[in-house]
Write a protein that holds these residues in place. Structure first.
Motif, PDB file in Angstrom:
ATOM      1  N   ARG A 274       0.810  -1.214   0.000  1.00  0.00           N
ATOM      2  CA  ARG A 274       0.000   0.000   0.000  1.00  0.00           C
ATOM      3  C   ARG A 274       0.849   1.272   0.000  1.00  0.00           C
ATOM      4  O   ARG A 274       0.364   2.339  -0.356  1.00  0.00           O
ATOM      5  CB  ARG A 274      -0.907   0.021   1.237  1.00  0.00           C
ATOM      6  N   THR A 341      -1.249   5.463  -6.238  1.00  0.00           N
ATOM      7  CA  THR A 341      -2.119   4.608  -5.438  1.00  0.00           C
ATOM      8  C   THR A 341      -3.559   4.625  -5.943  1.00  0.00           C
ATOM      9  O   THR A 341      -4.257   3.607  -5.877  1.00  0.00           O
ATOM     10  CB  THR A 341      -2.083   5.027  -3.965  1.00  0.00           C
ATOM     11  N   HIS A 342      -4.004   5.756  -6.465  1.00  0.00           N
ATOM     12  CA  HIS A 342      -5.383   5.862  -6.952  1.00  0.00           C
ATOM     13  C   HIS A 342      -5.548   5.087  -8.261  1.00  0.00           C
ATOM     14  O   HIS A 342      -6.571   4.439  -8.481  1.00  0.00           O
ATOM     15  CB  HIS A 342      -5.765   7.324  -7.130  1.00  0.00           C
ATOM     16  N   ARG A 345      -5.698   1.378  -7.340  1.00  0.00           N
ATOM     17  CA  ARG A 345      -7.012   0.950  -6.847  1.00  0.00           C
ATOM     18  C   ARG A 345      -8.010   0.792  -7.988  1.00  0.00           C
ATOM     19  O   ARG A 345      -8.838  -0.129  -7.989  1.00  0.00           O
ATOM     20  CB  ARG A 345      -7.531   1.935  -5.804  1.00  0.00           C
ATOM     21  N   ARG A 349      -9.880  -2.717  -9.019  1.00  0.00           N
ATOM     22  CA  ARG A 349     -11.336  -2.802  -9.055  1.00  0.00           C
ATOM     23  C   ARG A 349     -11.852  -3.341 -10.382  1.00  0.00           C
ATOM     24  O   ARG A 349     -12.887  -4.025 -10.426  1.00  0.00           O
ATOM     25  CB  ARG A 349     -11.931  -1.406  -8.804  1.00  0.00           C
TER      26      ARG A 349
END
Length: 459
Positions: A274, A341-342, A345, A349
């Motif tokens: 992370r 990081t965005h 994600r 998804r």
């Protein structure tokens, strides 16, 4: 018992061989909310289809339970009278914690968790440098990986499958397959993966060294989702590559080594799942992801054709070509100045092959903060990248219908055509040359501040 996780196959399965040697085998899969909850619908759909394929291969014997494995697995073992629960070892941070908890719960009842094999060609934590430290550079790791060698595939297992009356995949309360709308997924399961592997070896392996960089061609194996779920094992692929010594086979072996390398990095540095592997770049200033620019990137509306094609491909088929992943990642971080990081994600998804170690560390490669990463100052030009790797614009036209009227390479530069925007394609949301300068100036600020701090310490 055999507790299936990321090993949804019957061939080349060391844990299955070990379980079959114990006697009759109860096959179990646990729908774990800790993993099911964060998964996107594409990943959930593929998993359910893969489980359905596995259940068919098991003659309908697969038991599917729902809940915390530390509660479920000991309960099912007690119900079945199983002294040992066999698994393929999990190398991820959550998986290791979960398995330790399950092992402790089983031990409290006089039962045993038996871990055999891993989802990787060479298990994470196995290879070390000459100094005994973890590898941080891929080329050195790859040399050690090749020198170590990979064992032959596991022998066929003749298991006697049993079912104890437990629920199956279609039992009440089990999740239904999500409605994916227009997303088209390839067939799931072991047989489909092996068929795809055979087709790739026959038609694309020889040209893989260069074909893997061409999103307009069917030049990759597209087995990342099958490796993610263990519908086949990388050891099987490496065994089948024996006798293939051309540059295509060498490049494919290298890609499998990258997969093992990133899993090894995560083994030693679970915090990198992370956070930044190289913390210095955490000081870069980024834009908020709560922006129209980030939404445009997610939806493929940036005005840069190859970027938009990649993001729309992900929404169409749950997969993105690897070269394009690098292009869209660089654009997000260095043109839109949104933290990696965005993007990571969003990929987790929407991708059917979303894998924590590979996804995270490939994003950190793009952002310059990962192990053996590309330098931050390497900024991909989305126009020249598109022209180089999709020279006739076929990939762009496949996923961006607003540009299908533009012939050849003109699809990459609609602003140069009189009718380039005739069918509603959006204007560019940023100027690449300007944003590249902004990114490099921000990088120089952090670099120079670190230099000044180091100089002050030396004093």
């Amino acid at each position: 018992m055999l507790w299936f996780r990321r090993d949804l196959r019957l061939r080349d399965h060391p844990a299955l061989v070990a379980a079959a040697a114990d006697g009759e085998v109860l096959p179990l899969f646990v729908l774990d909310d800790a993993l099911w909850g964060p998964s996107g619908d594409v990943r959930r759909a593929h998993l359910l289809r893969s489980l359905r394929s596995l259940d068919a291969a098991l003659g309908g014997h697969l038991v599917v339970e729902h809940g915390d494995p530390a509660d479920v697995v000991p309960r099912v073992a007690r119900r079945a009278g199983a002294a040992r629960v066999h698994v393929s070892a999990d190398a991820g941070p959550y998986g290791r914690r979960r398995d330790d908890a399950v092992a402790a719960a089983l031990a409290g009842a006089g039962r045993e968790l038996v871990r055999t094999g891993t989802p990787y060609a060479i298990g994470p934590g196995t290879l070390r440098t000459a100094a005994g430290t973890p590898f941080q550079v891929f080329n050195a790791y790859s040399r050690a990986w090749l020198a170590h060698g990979v064992p032959a595939p596991a022998p066929p297992a003749r298991a006697r499958w049993v079912r104890d009356g437990g629920p199956g995949l279609d039992a009440p309360g089990r999740p239904a397959e999500p409605d994916l709308g227009g997303v088209e997924l390839p067939p799931a399961g072991e047989d489909a993966a092996l068929a795809r592997w055979a087709s790739f070896r026959e038609h694309a392996l020889g040209a893989y060294e260069h074909g893997r960089d061409r999103p307009d061609l069917d030049g990759t194996s597209q087995l990342s989702h099958a490796l993610k779920w263990g519908e086949l094992h990388p050891r099987t692929l490496l065994h089948d590559l024996r006798g293939h010594e051309g540059p295509g086979a060498a490049s494919y072996r290298s890609e499998l080594a990258w997969r093992d390398f990133y899993a090894d990095v995560l083994w030693h540095r679970p915090d990198s799942a992370r956070g930044y592997y190289a913390p210095q770049l955490a000081q870069l200033r980024y834009e908020s992801p709560d922006s129209e620019a980030f939404r445009a990137w997610c939806e493929g509306r940036t005005g840069y054709p190859v970027v938009d094609a990649g993001m729309r491909q992900m929404r169409s088929v749950g997969w993105v070509h690897n070269r394009v992943r690098l292009i869209v990642g660089s654009f997000l971080v260095k043109d839109l100045h949104v933290e990696w990081t965005h993007g990571g994600r969003e990929f987790m998804r929407r991708l059917r092959d979303a894998d924590l170690s590979s996804n995270t560390h490939n994003w950190q490669w793009v952002a310059g903060s990962g192990p053996d990463a590309g330098p931050f100052f390497r900024v991909f030009n989305p126009i020249t990248q598109g022209l180089k790797f999709d020279p006739e614009g076929e990939y762009v036209r496949r996923y961006v219908p607003e540009l299908r009227h533009l012939p050849g390479k003109a699809a990459h530069t609609p602003w140069e055509a009189a009718d380039g925007y005739a069918h509603g394609y959006p204007q560019r949301i940023v100027d690449h040359a300007r944003e590249r300068r902004v990114a490099l100036e921000e990088y120089a600020r952090v670099r120079d501040r670190d230099r000044d701090r180091d100089r002050d310490r030396r004093g």
